[in-house]
Design an enzyme around this catalytic site. Structure first.
Site, PDB file in Angstrom:
ATOM      1  CE  LYS A  52      -4.000  -2.125   2.265  1.00  0.00           C
ATOM      2  NZ  LYS A  52      -5.058  -1.930   3.293  1.00  0.00           N
ATOM      3  CE1 TYR A 100      -9.477  -2.879  -0.020  1.00  0.00           C
ATOM      4  CE2 TYR A 100      -8.630  -0.938  -1.116  1.00  0.00           C
ATOM      5  CZ  TYR A 100      -8.426  -2.070  -0.342  1.00  0.00           C
ATOM      6  OH  TYR A 100      -7.165  -2.379   0.111  1.00  0.00           O
ATOM      7  CG  ASN A 148      -3.698  -2.372   6.714  1.00  0.00           C
ATOM      8  OD1 ASN A 148      -3.537  -1.969   5.548  1.00  0.00           O
ATOM      9  ND2 ASN A 148      -4.670  -3.200   7.050  1.00  0.00           N
ATOM     10  CG  HIS A 177      -5.703  -6.149  -0.033  1.00  0.00           C
ATOM     11  ND1 HIS A 177      -6.876  -6.201   0.679  1.00  0.00           N
ATOM     12  CD2 HIS A 177      -5.881  -6.953  -1.121  1.00  0.00           C
ATOM     13  CE1 HIS A 177      -7.723  -7.000   0.040  1.00  0.00           C
ATOM     14  NE2 HIS A 177      -7.143  -7.460  -1.051  1.00  0.00           N
ATOM     15  CD  GLU A 224      -8.991  -9.062  -3.584  1.00  0.00           C
ATOM     16  OE1 GLU A 224      -9.773  -8.490  -2.812  1.00  0.00           O
ATOM     17  OE2 GLU A 224      -7.878  -9.497  -3.218  1.00  0.00           O
TER      18      GLU A 224
HETATM   19  P1  CMP Z   1      -7.587  -4.426   3.473  1.00  0.00           P
HETATM   20  O1  CMP Z   1      -7.135  -5.819   3.675  1.00  0.00           O
HETATM   21  O2  CMP Z   1      -6.942  -3.671   2.365  1.00  0.00           O
HETATM   22  O3  CMP Z   1      -9.180  -4.405   3.236  1.00  0.00           O
HETATM   23  C1  CMP Z   1      -9.967  -3.260   3.492  1.00  0.00           C
HETATM   24  C2  CMP Z   1      -9.196  -2.206   4.236  1.00  0.00           C
HETATM   25  O4  CMP Z   1      -9.959  -1.222   4.874  1.00  0.00           O
HETATM   26  C3  CMP Z   1      -8.409  -2.846   5.351  1.00  0.00           C
HETATM   27  O5  CMP Z   1      -7.345  -3.622   4.823  1.00  0.00           O
HETATM   28  C4  CMP Z   1      -8.004  -1.642   6.185  1.00  0.00           C
HETATM   29  O6  CMP Z   1      -6.764  -1.093   5.764  1.00  0.00           O
HETATM   30  C5  CMP Z   1      -9.092  -0.621   5.831  1.00  0.00           C
HETATM   31  N1  CMP Z   1      -9.856  -0.197   7.011  1.00  0.00           N
HETATM   32  C6  CMP Z   1      -9.929   1.057   7.465  1.00  0.00           C
HETATM   33  N2  CMP Z   1     -10.712   1.115   8.541  1.00  0.00           N
HETATM   34  C7  CMP Z   1     -11.144  -0.139   8.786  1.00  0.00           C
HETATM   35  C8  CMP Z   1     -11.993  -0.724   9.792  1.00  0.00           C
HETATM   36  N3  CMP Z   1     -12.555   0.003  10.760  1.00  0.00           N
HETATM   37  N4  CMP Z   1     -12.201  -2.050   9.748  1.00  0.00           N
HETATM   38  C9  CMP Z   1     -11.652  -2.814   8.755  1.00  0.00           C
HETATM   39  N5  CMP Z   1     -10.846  -2.306   7.781  1.00  0.00           N
HETATM   40  C10 CMP Z   1     -10.593  -0.984   7.806  1.00  0.00           C
END
Ligand code: CMP
Length: 140
Positions: A11, A51, A114, A117, A128
């Site tokens: 990311k 998403y 984070n 993904h 995906e």
């Molecule tokens: P990812 O695996 O990319 O899938 C969706 C993303 O939404 C997740 O990782 C997080 O980085 C982001 N995200 C932000 N806020 C939240 C939340 N409250 N709960 C879950 N995912 C979140």
């Protein structure tokens, strides 16, 4: 367990901090093979489509803004039980709850930023991977 493929994204928070190589090393050390990879910048439309499953969530708008804030590296990873394996190597979604030694624990800045993904199921992985890669771009 069988050989699987999964879609991984490094990311914008991680590309911004020049962590691409360190994250790839963690994936490889975890038994995953990078069989396709490219660096790109998502458009708003692409981020919203990728998403779409989260479209009704309160964090959707911020998530799409973040995912378009800088380049990402998208990858197809292959390995034994690759989907669950990658999720173990990544750690929990929220870096604050992630297990020691995982990518998100060591590199993640917040639940949004984070660092990585990974697909969460075989159906999602296939969808995906198709979103980002043509079959001829994948060399397993
Ligand atoms: P990812 O695996 O990319 O899938 C969706 C993303 O939404 C997740 O990782 C997080 O980085 C982001 N995200 C932000 N806020 C939240 C939340 N409250 N709960 C879950 N995912 C979140």
């Amino acid at each position: 367990m069988a050989i699987q493929r999964t879609l991984s994204i490094i990311k914008p928070d991680a590309t911004r901090r020049n962590l691409t190589g360190q994250i790839i090393a963690r994936l490889e050390q975890g038994g995953l093979h990078v069989i396709a990879q490219k660096r790109l910048r998502l458009t708003r439309e692409q981020a919203e489509r990728f998403y779409a499953v989260h479209a009704s969530r309160s964090f959707f708008n911020d998530l799409c803004t973040f995912m378009t804030s800088g380049p990402v590296v998208v990858q197809v990873l292959e390995g034994d039980d690759a989907i669950a394996r990658n999720r173990r190597v990544m750690g929990s979604t929220n870096p604050a709850n992630a297990e020691a030694g995982t990518i998100r624990k060591d590199f993640g800045e917040s639940i949004e930023a984070n660092s990585v993904h990974g697909s969460d199921s075989p159906d999602t992985a296939a969808q995906e991977i198709r979103f980002f890669f043509a079959e001829m771009e994948i060399a397993g």
